[in-house]
Design an enzyme around this catalytic site. Sequence first.
Site, PDB file in Angstrom:
ATOM      1  N   TYR A  69      -2.898  -1.561   9.981  1.00 55.17           N
ATOM      2  CA  TYR A  69      -2.918  -1.914   8.569  1.00 55.17           C
ATOM      3  C   TYR A  69      -1.638  -1.463   7.863  1.00 55.17           C
ATOM      4  O   TYR A  69      -1.023  -2.232   7.113  1.00 55.17           O
ATOM      5  CB  TYR A  69      -4.136  -1.285   7.899  1.00 55.17           C
ATOM      6  CG  TYR A  69      -4.155  -1.452   6.401  1.00 55.17           C
ATOM      7  CD1 TYR A  69      -4.506  -2.657   5.822  1.00 55.17           C
ATOM      8  CD2 TYR A  69      -3.802  -0.390   5.549  1.00 55.17           C
ATOM      9  CE1 TYR A  69      -4.511  -2.822   4.451  1.00 55.17           C
ATOM     10  CE2 TYR A  69      -3.811  -0.549   4.181  1.00 55.17           C
ATOM     11  CZ  TYR A  69      -4.160  -1.762   3.640  1.00 55.17           C
ATOM     12  OH  TYR A  69      -4.153  -1.915   2.274  1.00 55.17           O
ATOM     13  N   SER A  96       0.835  -1.197   0.000  1.00 56.03           N
ATOM     14  CA  SER A  96       0.000   0.000   0.000  1.00 56.03           C
ATOM     15  C   SER A  96       0.867   1.243   0.000  1.00 56.03           C
ATOM     16  O   SER A  96       2.012   1.224   0.474  1.00 56.03           O
ATOM     17  CB  SER A  96      -0.893   0.003   1.250  1.00 56.03           C
ATOM     18  OG  SER A  96      -1.523   1.257   1.451  1.00 56.03           O
TER      19      SER A  96
END
Length: 284
Positions: A189, A176
Amino acid sequence: MAEPEKIPAQHQDSMPADEYKMDPAPDYTPRHPGVGKLKGKVAFISGGDSGIGRAVAALFAREGANVAIAYLEEDEDAARTKEIVEREGGEALLIRGDLAVKSHAEDAVRQTVETFGRLDILINNCAQQWVDEDIETLSEERLRRTMDSNVMAYFFCTQAALPHLKEGASIINTTSVNAFKGNDSLIAYSTTRGASLALARSLASNLSDRGIRVNAVAPGPVWTPFIPGSMPAEQVEGFGSGTKFGRPAQPWEVATSYLFLASSDGSFFTGQTLHPNGGTIVNA
């Protein structure tokens, strides 16, 4: 340029959430005719039922691959993705269960090889996320669940796949933009995405002598079930409007990075990361 479609407020009380409940529906559809870039190949896609995983499955099938779609429990989304793969000319195998359980990851890969006779491409993509702005109140249960889904499953699937991957095979980890810039409201996350990035880079070096390429894709905001499943409705409204394009990516726009890295187009890429993030400049 047309005004980007604004995402309306919405929320789902589940993680992973369901694509069939999203408004508007994410766009997974490949944009160009297939030319056989993955003809005869077999891909295992974790988290393949929806979002980026669905778009990758559709694109890989259009390019000639058969696809194993591993997913947690989203049966309706998975069945729809199987239909999409078959419509694109590929065969699809649905495998339900928790890949953070090592024995299930091993069984999932075994089913794939027994069904299709080989394994050429591993896409480590399954993940979960929650908003966790205050690290002091982040529960152990949620932290472990995030780590299990986003890190342990990647290790277990890779361990299970490696005996079947031959020279020329490809492993691609989803990471990400948050692995590079951090995110103060997605602490757990973002940490797991940093781990999946480091895993890809380390494996690239470790497996180079075996002719197996390992790379990563680091999306920015993408309209997937992650968003209504992890964010309050008021935060979902207008999601992605802060990118240079004034909108989030659609899954099909991210899937093309996976195709490049999985096919011979990316034959000189290993240990690298592609960044379909809407214009955020990061240190790659």
